[in-house]
Design a protein around this motif. Structure first.
Motif, PDB file in Angstrom:
ATOM      1  N   PRO A  53       0.828  -1.211   0.000  1.00  0.00           N
ATOM      2  CA  PRO A  53       0.000   0.000   0.000  1.00  0.00           C
ATOM      3  C   PRO A  53       0.857   1.254   0.000  1.00  0.00           C
ATOM      4  O   PRO A  53       2.002   1.224   0.479  1.00  0.00           O
ATOM      5  CB  PRO A  53      -0.774  -0.086   1.318  1.00  0.00           C
ATOM      6  CG  PRO A  53      -0.599  -1.452   1.834  1.00  0.00           C
ATOM      7  CD  PRO A  53       0.622  -2.032   1.199  1.00  0.00           C
ATOM      8  N   ALA A  54       0.301   2.349  -0.505  1.00  0.00           N
ATOM      9  CA  ALA A  54       1.052   3.608  -0.590  1.00  0.00           C
ATOM     10  C   ALA A  54       1.572   4.024   0.782  1.00  0.00           C
ATOM     11  O   ALA A  54       2.662   4.575   0.892  1.00  0.00           O
ATOM     12  CB  ALA A  54       0.165   4.697  -1.186  1.00  0.00           C
ATOM     13  N   THR A  55       0.788   3.736   1.821  1.00  0.00           N
ATOM     14  CA  THR A  55       1.196   4.142   3.172  1.00  0.00           C
ATOM     15  C   THR A  55       2.446   3.413   3.641  1.00  0.00           C
ATOM     16  O   THR A  55       3.105   3.858   4.572  1.00  0.00           O
ATOM     17  CB  THR A  55       0.065   3.871   4.183  1.00  0.00           C
ATOM     18  OG1 THR A  55      -0.403   2.539   3.961  1.00  0.00           O
ATOM     19  CG2 THR A  55      -1.067   4.857   4.009  1.00  0.00           C
ATOM     20  N   ASP A  56       2.758   2.278   3.003  1.00  0.00           N
ATOM     21  CA  ASP A  56       3.949   1.509   3.398  1.00  0.00           C
ATOM     22  C   ASP A  56       5.167   1.834   2.543  1.00  0.00           C
ATOM     23  O   ASP A  56       6.217   1.218   2.706  1.00  0.00           O
ATOM     24  CB  ASP A  56       3.699  -0.002   3.264  1.00  0.00           C
ATOM     25  CG  ASP A  56       2.704  -0.507   4.279  1.00  0.00           C
ATOM     26  OD1 ASP A  56       2.147   0.328   5.029  1.00  0.00           O
ATOM     27  OD2 ASP A  56       2.468  -1.720   4.322  1.00  0.00           O
ATOM     28  N   LEU A  57       5.018   2.769   1.619  1.00  0.00           N
ATOM     29  CA  LEU A  57       6.152   3.064   0.747  1.00  0.00           C
ATOM     30  C   LEU A  57       7.206   3.835   1.526  1.00  0.00           C
ATOM     31  O   LEU A  57       7.005   4.974   1.904  1.00  0.00           O
ATOM     32  CB  LEU A  57       5.722   3.884  -0.478  1.00  0.00           C
ATOM     33  CG  LEU A  57       4.824   3.182  -1.484  1.00  0.00           C
ATOM     34  CD1 LEU A  57       4.427   4.154  -2.595  1.00  0.00           C
ATOM     35  CD2 LEU A  57       5.510   1.965  -2.076  1.00  0.00           C
TER      36      LEU A  57
END
Ligand code: C2E
Ligand code: CA
Ligand code: CA
Ligand code: CA
Length: 276
Positions: free
Chosen positions: A262-266
């Motif tokens: 997910p984008a939040t984990d990038l």
């Protein structure tokens, strides 16, 4: 390990019913998912094979069903198409990916998958123009990945849509090359910036299967001749990475470098990924 593969999907595959009632309810569920934030994009790194640097990410659509859990896109994209939702959802994917990518450094690109149905309908060029304008993303940072299936049926409007998109300045990518019946001839039908070599060939070439090596070499030679970039898909181990790099493939993508997240984990993968 890699054997787990798409293990997260195992539950759904066991539970997969094909009866019509079930399918209807899935159609309704995906419609609800669109209006209730139930869809998400995950991003997988794409690495420059020479420098080891992160050069882009592919956006992959995810749907976690409230009861069934995660359903793979290979299974729900056809449902979306049957439900007549592919334009709505496809437009959301393009806008979402552009809004995310504008936060990434420099020249980093984002790749979005586009199905044949999306191209044959009206409006994809307008969606792309709108997404680029509202986010400020440079057209050259957006890649649209299509498969050879867009050429089946010789749809004039599909070719016209591709040409319009290319004129906007976005990059067209031919996905899954080598898989199915892809023909070198398709490369002359539209102006592609890149070819993605299907992971079955990447795997075969690394295992030393002679036909696979010969096909990969031919694809890479052709791409060079046409000044088209190349990405190896499904690179799962060092051997596959080394073989594709030695053969001169420009970019590498696969679980070896990172799974879709997910984008939040990038995090800044640029700091983590180093081939050398
Ligand atoms: P694809 O475009 O060929 O995407 C690559 C698929 O390979 C992804 O599966 C990815 O998770 C998987 N993959 C990446 N690295 C590895 C690896 O090292 N080993 C293996 N075994 N697999 C790897 P995913 O996410 O399940 O997507 C499947 C397909 O669904 C995609 O294939 C694409 O055709 C379609 N799809 C995904 N997102 C979208 C979307 O937003 N719109 C449309 N129209 N289709 C999408
Ligand atoms: Ca793709
Ligand atoms: Ca692919
Ligand atoms: Ca595919």
């Amino acid at each position: 390990g890699k054997e787990a593969g798409r293990g997260g999907y195992a539950f759904f595959e066991q539970q997969m019913y094909v009866d019509a009632e079930d399918y209807r309810s899935l159609e309704n569920d995906v419609r609800n998912a669109l209006s209730s934030d139930g869809l998400a994009l995950h991003y997988q790194p794409i690495i420059d094979s020479r420098t080891g640097k992160l050069v882009g990410r592919e956006a992959l659509l995810r749907w976690s069903h409230p009861v069934r859990g995660p359903i793979p896109p290979d299974q729900f994209v056809p449902i979306i198409e049957d439900a007549g939702l592919i334009h709505q959802i496809g437009d959301w994917v393009i806008r979402e990916a552009c809004s995310e990518a504008i936060h990434w450094p420099g020249e980093m690109r984002v790749a979005v998958n586009v199905s044949a149905a999306q191209l044959s309908g009206p409006g994809i060029a307008e969606t792309v123009l709108g997404a680029l304008a509202s986010t400020g993303l440079a057209p050259g940072r957006l890649e649209l990945e299509v498969t050879e299936s867009i050429f089946i049926g010789d749809d004039v409007s599909t070719l016209a849509a591709l040409e319009r998109l290319r004129a906007i300045g976005v990059r067209l990518v031919l996905d899954d090359f080598g898989k199915g019946y892809s023909s070198f001839g398709y490369l002359s039908r539209a102006h592609f910036s890149k070819i993605k070599i299907d992971r079955s060939f990447v795997h075969g070439a690394a295992e030393g299967e002679r036909d696979c090596s010969a096909i990969v070499r031919a694809i890479l030679a052709l791409a060079r001749g046409l000044s088209v970039e190349t990405t190896a898909e499904g690179v799962e181990n060092e051997r596959e990475a080394a073989v594709m790099r030695a053969l001169g493939c420009d970019q590498l993508q696969g679980y070896l470098f990172g799974r879709p997240v997910p984008a939040t984990d990038l995090i800044d993968e640029q700091d983590l990924v180093d081939l050398h």
